[in-house]
Design a protein around this motif. Structure first.
Motif, PDB file in Angstrom:
ATOM      1  N   PRO A 411       0.696  -1.347  -0.112  1.00  0.00           N
ATOM      2  CA  PRO A 411       0.139  -0.104  -0.080  1.00  0.00           C
ATOM      3  C   PRO A 411       0.752   1.215   0.015  1.00  0.00           C
ATOM      4  O   PRO A 411       0.407   2.127  -0.797  1.00  0.00           O
ATOM      5  CB  PRO A 411      -0.838  -0.296   1.211  1.00  0.00           C
ATOM      6  CG  PRO A 411      -0.142  -1.137   2.088  1.00  0.00           C
ATOM      7  CD  PRO A 411       0.495  -2.062   1.225  1.00  0.00           C
ATOM      8  N   PHE A 412       2.077   1.320   1.015  1.00  0.00           N
ATOM      9  CA  PHE A 412       2.842   2.456   0.729  1.00  0.00           C
ATOM     10  C   PHE A 412       3.767   2.650  -0.548  1.00  0.00           C
ATOM     11  O   PHE A 412       3.882   3.825  -1.057  1.00  0.00           O
ATOM     12  CB  PHE A 412       3.627   2.400   1.944  1.00  0.00           C
ATOM     13  CG  PHE A 412       3.312   2.359   3.237  1.00  0.00           C
ATOM     14  CD1 PHE A 412       2.594   3.561   3.875  1.00  0.00           C
ATOM     15  CD2 PHE A 412       2.882   0.924   3.796  1.00  0.00           C
ATOM     16  CE1 PHE A 412       2.066   3.450   5.040  1.00  0.00           C
ATOM     17  CE2 PHE A 412       2.310   1.003   5.244  1.00  0.00           C
ATOM     18  CZ  PHE A 412       1.993   2.354   5.604  1.00  0.00           C
ATOM     19  N   THR A 413       3.836   1.660  -1.218  1.00  0.00           N
ATOM     20  CA  THR A 413       4.575   1.849  -2.701  1.00  0.00           C
ATOM     21  C   THR A 413       3.446   2.502  -3.444  1.00  0.00           C
ATOM     22  O   THR A 413       3.971   3.388  -4.392  1.00  0.00           O
ATOM     23  CB  THR A 413       4.829   0.392  -3.190  1.00  0.00           C
ATOM     24  OG1 THR A 413       6.015  -0.046  -2.458  1.00  0.00           O
ATOM     25  CG2 THR A 413       5.386   0.409  -4.553  1.00  0.00           C
ATOM     26  N   PHE A 414       2.296   1.744  -3.527  1.00  0.00           N
ATOM     27  CA  PHE A 414       1.180   2.187  -4.416  1.00  0.00           C
ATOM     28  C   PHE A 414       0.865   3.948  -4.120  1.00  0.00           C
ATOM     29  O   PHE A 414       0.736   4.710  -5.022  1.00  0.00           O
ATOM     30  CB  PHE A 414      -0.111   1.676  -4.465  1.00  0.00           C
ATOM     31  CG  PHE A 414      -0.110   0.286  -5.218  1.00  0.00           C
ATOM     32  CD1 PHE A 414       0.327   0.331  -6.611  1.00  0.00           C
ATOM     33  CD2 PHE A 414      -0.062  -1.144  -4.602  1.00  0.00           C
ATOM     34  CE1 PHE A 414       0.422  -0.814  -7.154  1.00  0.00           C
ATOM     35  CE2 PHE A 414      -0.076  -1.990  -5.044  1.00  0.00           C
ATOM     36  CZ  PHE A 414       0.338  -2.152  -6.651  1.00  0.00           C
ATOM     37  N   MET A 415       0.842   4.075  -2.662  1.00  0.00           N
ATOM     38  CA  MET A 415       0.426   5.647  -2.302  1.00  0.00           C
ATOM     39  C   MET A 415       1.752   6.354  -2.749  1.00  0.00           C
ATOM     40  O   MET A 415       1.444   7.560  -2.922  1.00  0.00           O
ATOM     41  CB  MET A 415      -0.005   5.434  -0.972  1.00  0.00           C
ATOM     42  CG  MET A 415      -1.003   4.866  -0.516  1.00  0.00           C
ATOM     43  SD  MET A 415      -2.415   6.032  -1.121  1.00  0.00           S
ATOM     44  CE  MET A 415      -2.354   7.609   0.085  1.00  0.00           C
ATOM     45  N   GLY A 416       2.899   6.000  -2.496  1.00  0.00           N
ATOM     46  CA  GLY A 416       4.035   6.850  -3.029  1.00  0.00           C
ATOM     47  C   GLY A 416       4.071   7.086  -4.238  1.00  0.00           C
ATOM     48  O   GLY A 416       4.315   8.210  -4.708  1.00  0.00           O
ATOM     49  N   VAL A 417       3.766   6.321  -5.486  1.00  0.00           N
ATOM     50  CA  VAL A 417       3.924   6.529  -6.697  1.00  0.00           C
ATOM     51  C   VAL A 417       2.758   7.339  -6.961  1.00  0.00           C
ATOM     52  O   VAL A 417       2.847   8.335  -7.739  1.00  0.00           O
ATOM     53  CB  VAL A 417       3.750   4.931  -7.580  1.00  0.00           C
ATOM     54  CG1 VAL A 417       3.186   5.410  -8.860  1.00  0.00           C
ATOM     55  CG2 VAL A 417       4.759   4.136  -7.280  1.00  0.00           C
ATOM     56  N   GLU A 418       1.466   7.121  -6.501  1.00  0.00           N
ATOM     57  CA  GLU A 418       0.238   8.124  -6.959  1.00  0.00           C
ATOM     58  C   GLU A 418       0.478   9.417  -6.205  1.00  0.00           C
ATOM     59  O   GLU A 418       0.340  10.578  -7.081  1.00  0.00           O
ATOM     60  CB  GLU A 418      -0.994   7.572  -6.199  1.00  0.00           C
ATOM     61  CG  GLU A 418      -1.488   6.060  -6.841  1.00  0.00           C
ATOM     62  CD  GLU A 418      -1.871   6.156  -8.218  1.00  0.00           C
ATOM     63  OE1 GLU A 418      -1.981   7.315  -8.841  1.00  0.00           O
ATOM     64  OE2 GLU A 418      -1.248   5.274  -8.876  1.00  0.00           O
ATOM     65  N   ILE A 419       1.276   9.775  -5.155  1.00  0.00           N
ATOM     66  CA  ILE A 419       1.349  10.746  -4.589  1.00  0.00           C
ATOM     67  C   ILE A 419       2.294  11.714  -5.430  1.00  0.00           C
ATOM     68  O   ILE A 419       2.300  12.973  -5.656  1.00  0.00           O
ATOM     69  CB  ILE A 419       1.851  10.778  -3.086  1.00  0.00           C
ATOM     70  CG1 ILE A 419       0.731  10.464  -2.115  1.00  0.00           C
ATOM     71  CG2 ILE A 419       2.543  12.218  -2.615  1.00  0.00           C
ATOM     72  CD1 ILE A 419       1.007  10.203  -0.825  1.00  0.00           C
ATOM     73  N   ASN A 420       3.334  11.116  -5.850  1.00  0.00           N
ATOM     74  CA  ASN A 420       4.301  11.616  -6.672  1.00  0.00           C
ATOM     75  C   ASN A 420       3.896  12.139  -8.075  1.00  0.00           C
ATOM     76  O   ASN A 420       4.198  13.202  -8.569  1.00  0.00           O
ATOM     77  CB  ASN A 420       5.645  10.965  -6.594  1.00  0.00           C
ATOM     78  CG  ASN A 420       6.485  11.138  -5.209  1.00  0.00           C
ATOM     79  OD1 ASN A 420       6.920  12.130  -5.168  1.00  0.00           O
ATOM     80  ND2 ASN A 420       6.665  10.252  -4.687  1.00  0.00           N
ATOM     81  N   LYS A 421       3.172  11.199  -8.407  1.00  0.00           N
ATOM     82  CA  LYS A 421       2.366  11.375  -9.840  1.00  0.00           C
ATOM     83  C   LYS A 421       1.538  12.827  -9.607  1.00  0.00           C
ATOM     84  O   LYS A 421       1.533  13.330 -10.810  1.00  0.00           O
ATOM     85  CB  LYS A 421       1.703  10.317 -10.265  1.00  0.00           C
ATOM     86  CG  LYS A 421       2.253   9.085 -10.894  1.00  0.00           C
ATOM     87  CD  LYS A 421       1.463   7.975 -11.264  1.00  0.00           C
ATOM     88  CE  LYS A 421       2.236   6.837 -11.787  1.00  0.00           C
ATOM     89  NZ  LYS A 421       1.616   5.644 -12.238  1.00  0.00           N
ATOM     90  N   LEU A 422       0.945  13.041  -8.686  1.00  0.00           N
ATOM     91  CA  LEU A 422      -0.009  13.922  -8.541  1.00  0.00           C
ATOM     92  C   LEU A 422       0.937  15.203  -8.454  1.00  0.00           C
ATOM     93  O   LEU A 422       0.402  16.426  -9.000  1.00  0.00           O
ATOM     94  CB  LEU A 422      -0.901  13.898  -7.146  1.00  0.00           C
ATOM     95  CG  LEU A 422      -1.809  12.948  -7.286  1.00  0.00           C
ATOM     96  CD1 LEU A 422      -2.644  12.808  -5.822  1.00  0.00           C
ATOM     97  CD2 LEU A 422      -3.075  13.512  -8.326  1.00  0.00           C
ATOM     98  N   GLY A 423       1.934  15.029  -7.693  1.00  0.00           N
ATOM     99  CA  GLY A 423       2.985  16.274  -7.460  1.00  0.00           C
ATOM    100  C   GLY A 423       3.612  16.691  -8.881  1.00  0.00           C
ATOM    101  O   GLY A 423       3.509  18.016  -9.294  1.00  0.00           O
ATOM    102  N   ALA A 424       3.852  15.647  -9.598  1.00  0.00           N
ATOM    103  CA  ALA A 424       4.572  15.864 -10.971  1.00  0.00           C
ATOM    104  C   ALA A 424       3.572  16.697 -11.849  1.00  0.00           C
ATOM    105  O   ALA A 424       3.550  17.466 -12.662  1.00  0.00           O
ATOM    106  CB  ALA A 424       4.965  14.780 -11.505  1.00  0.00           C
ATOM    107  N   ALA A 425       2.230  16.288 -11.732  1.00  0.00           N
ATOM    108  CA  ALA A 425       1.318  16.616 -12.600  1.00  0.00           C
ATOM    109  C   ALA A 425       0.802  18.206 -12.304  1.00  0.00           C
ATOM    110  O   ALA A 425       0.545  18.932 -12.999  1.00  0.00           O
ATOM    111  CB  ALA A 425      -0.120  15.791 -12.440  1.00  0.00           C
TER     112      ALA A 425
END
Length: 546
Positions: A411-425
């Motif tokens: 869950p922390f891997t998936f959340m880390g990826v999604e959070i950083n994708k939101l930040g990059a967007a």
């Protein structure tokens, strides 16, 4: 034009190799999990020994979900906006550690502290129970602040391609913390330390846990340098108060991006199952031993708390050993979420190329591994009510270590990826600005990991909202614990309404209760297995959400 965020400095981690840097970044989780392990292993039998019933103890353990519900998202929001020169996360890690350590010592020496002020026998019993419960609440609230900051620090520091590596290292450290904690619980610490750290196993364990937490959190704080927030894009609104903080949390929780919402939904159902396992499995194994396998002399022993703790710790040593082995080996055979969306093709030597390429194709995705982990947990715990030997109970607990390794990682891997994708967007949309885009670079002058210019914005590490999003993930970890607590209270009230016949002898020597009938904890574990099945279906659904 929207307000922008600005920073000074770059994240860095001391260390001469990637493994060393990852270890230093996540070592705080060893002390954190050691402390959780001591609480989960010993506090239930300790409270039973003081004379609380299981149904009342199930209500005491509302402390865990309540503290997570309140502390993690609030600390996340406040830390996200912190402009401390020491960074956003480390001040909360240090402050929370000091509070946890002090409260652990109060918990260990509860009887002595109460004895200094109360002499009446009955009042002393009540006051001892009350202080023990208050200490548990204080530990839980403070340690949640530390945990929120430790997890957010990993997301903040690492770019997207390293999120799975960071989460897998975090899983390893959690397993090591469990292993050390349960190993310490299985030892006779009185023979090792003598009276130096206290005159009982429980006192010595609380003292060791306090020391371990201070040392490991101190090492991570020394090794990691954070970026310092100068302007967070919300400064025009002024300082936000308590109402605004709660409002921001609720607003974010009710408008989560679809994939983050789906991850949280999986976490909700999974933790209805994990809650009784983590808090009651030690007591369950110890009670199975006392009911079916213990010799008569052991059943009449005055140190039943020590017996239950040591027997339960031995089963959890097996659990933690498998967890550690899984957290080391599984990342090598499971695809990273970032790899799944790339066209990377390995180029091994020609002689072994067909084998390597075929093995790469057959690697399961992290999503599939997460789904299988729920099935393994459910398959083990569904047999809990039928167990009548210490060996069978230990085997079931140990196998669950495979599931726990992935639960601490996926869950922390998936959340880390999604959070950083939101930040990059957000950065691409000019919602906020970064002076530098991030990459990993080893400074030639010193063995320090620095995050500098990254040519591909999609891999940038931002972590702007890591505090609040991981806090919300924790909401979905703690809310099911209220459900689990309610279920446990009902089960214990119906099946085991009296005080523990094995563990309440010291506080209530004249009371006797039958050990016949189903074990209440086993029924709670069975219900948790059914919840894990729902989590497996929810995980499978995640692959269809974009």
């Amino acid at each position: 034009m929207p307000s922008v965020s600005s920073w000074t400095g770059t994240p860095s981690i001391k260390g001469s190799s990637e493994s060393m840097r990852m270890a230093l970044l996540t070592v705080s989780l060893i002390g954190l999990q050691f402390t959780w392990g001591i609480e989960m292993t010993y506090c239930t039998p300790y409270l039973l020994q003081l004379g609380l019933t299981k149904s009342k103890i199930s209500l005491v353990w509302i402390a865990g979900p309540l503290s997570g519900l309140i502390m993690q998202p609030i600390v996340g929001v406040i830390a996200d906006r912190s402009k401390s020169k020491w960074g956003r996360r480390r001040p909360f890690m240090v402050g929370g550690t000091i509070v946890v350590s002090a409260c652990l010592l109060v918990l260990g020496w509860t009887r002595e502290i109460v004895g200094m002020f109360v002499t009446d026998k009955e009042m002393k019993k009540s006051a001892t129970i009350s202080l023990a419960v208050l200490s548990i609440y204080a530990v839980d609230f403070a340690i949640n602040a530390v945990q929120a900051s430790c997890r957010s620090l990993i997301v903040d520091t690492l770019p997207i391609p390293k999120q799975q590596l960071g989460s897998s290292w975090a899983s390893r450290m959690v397993a090591v913390g469990h292993l050390i904690g349960y190993g310490a619980g299985a030892l006779d610490l009185g023979k090792i330390f003598g009276p130096m750290l206290g005159d009982s196993q429980f006192k010595q364990l609380t003292a060791v846990a306090a020391i371990a937490l201070c040392v490991t959190v101190g090492v991570t704080c020394w090794a990691v340098t954070e970026r310092v927030l100068i302007l967070d894009g919300k400064d025009a609104q002024g300082e936000i108060g308590a109402i605004e903080t709660v409002s921001q949390i609720l607003k974010t929780a009710l408008s989560l991006p679809p994939r983050i919402a789906a991850i949280c939904f999986v976490q909700f159902w999974a933790w209805i199952g994990w809650f009784p396992f983590l808090f009651y499995s030690t007591t369950w194994v110890g009670e199975i031993y006392l009911r079916y396998d213990a010799p008569a002399a052991a059943q009449e022993s005055e140190d039943t708390l020590g017996q239950v703790g040591r027997i339960g710790s031995l089963s959890l040593i097996a659990f933690s050993t498998i967890t550690f082995a899984g957290s080391v080996m599984l990342p090598w055979v499971v695809k990273s979420p970032d790899d799944e969306k790339t066209n990377f093709t390995p180029r091994p030597p020609a002689s072994i190329a067909p084998i390597v390429i075929e093995a790469e194709k057959r690697k399961p995705s992290l999503l599939i591994a997460w789904m299988i982990s729920h099935c393994i947990f459910a398959g083990c715990m569904v047999f809990a009510p039928f167990v009548k030997s210490l060996r069978a109970a230990t085997v079931l607990v140990a196998i669950c270590g495979i599931s726990w390794a992935i639960t601490c990682w996926a869950p922390f891997t998936f959340m880390g990826v999604e959070i950083n994708k939101l930040g990059a967007a957000g950065a691409n949309g000019h919602a906020y600005h970064h002076a530098n885009r991030d990459s990993i670079e080893l400074d030639a002058a010193s063995p320090v990991l620095r995050l500098n210019h990254f040519p591909d914005e999609s891999h940038a590490s931002t972590g702007e909202g890591s505090g609040i999003y991981l806090g919300i993930l924790n909401l979905y970890t703690t809310l099911p614990q209220f459900v689990g607590t309610f279920i446990s209270w009902i089960v214990f009230s119906i099946l085991e309404p009296g005080k523990s016949p094995e563990l309440a002898k010291e506080a209530h020597p004249d009371e006797h209760h039958s050990t016949d009938g189903p074990n209440g904890i086993a029924v709670c574990l069975f219900i948790g297995a059914l919840s894990a099945v729902v989590a497996a279906f929810a995980t499978n659904r995640l692959k269809y959400i974009n």
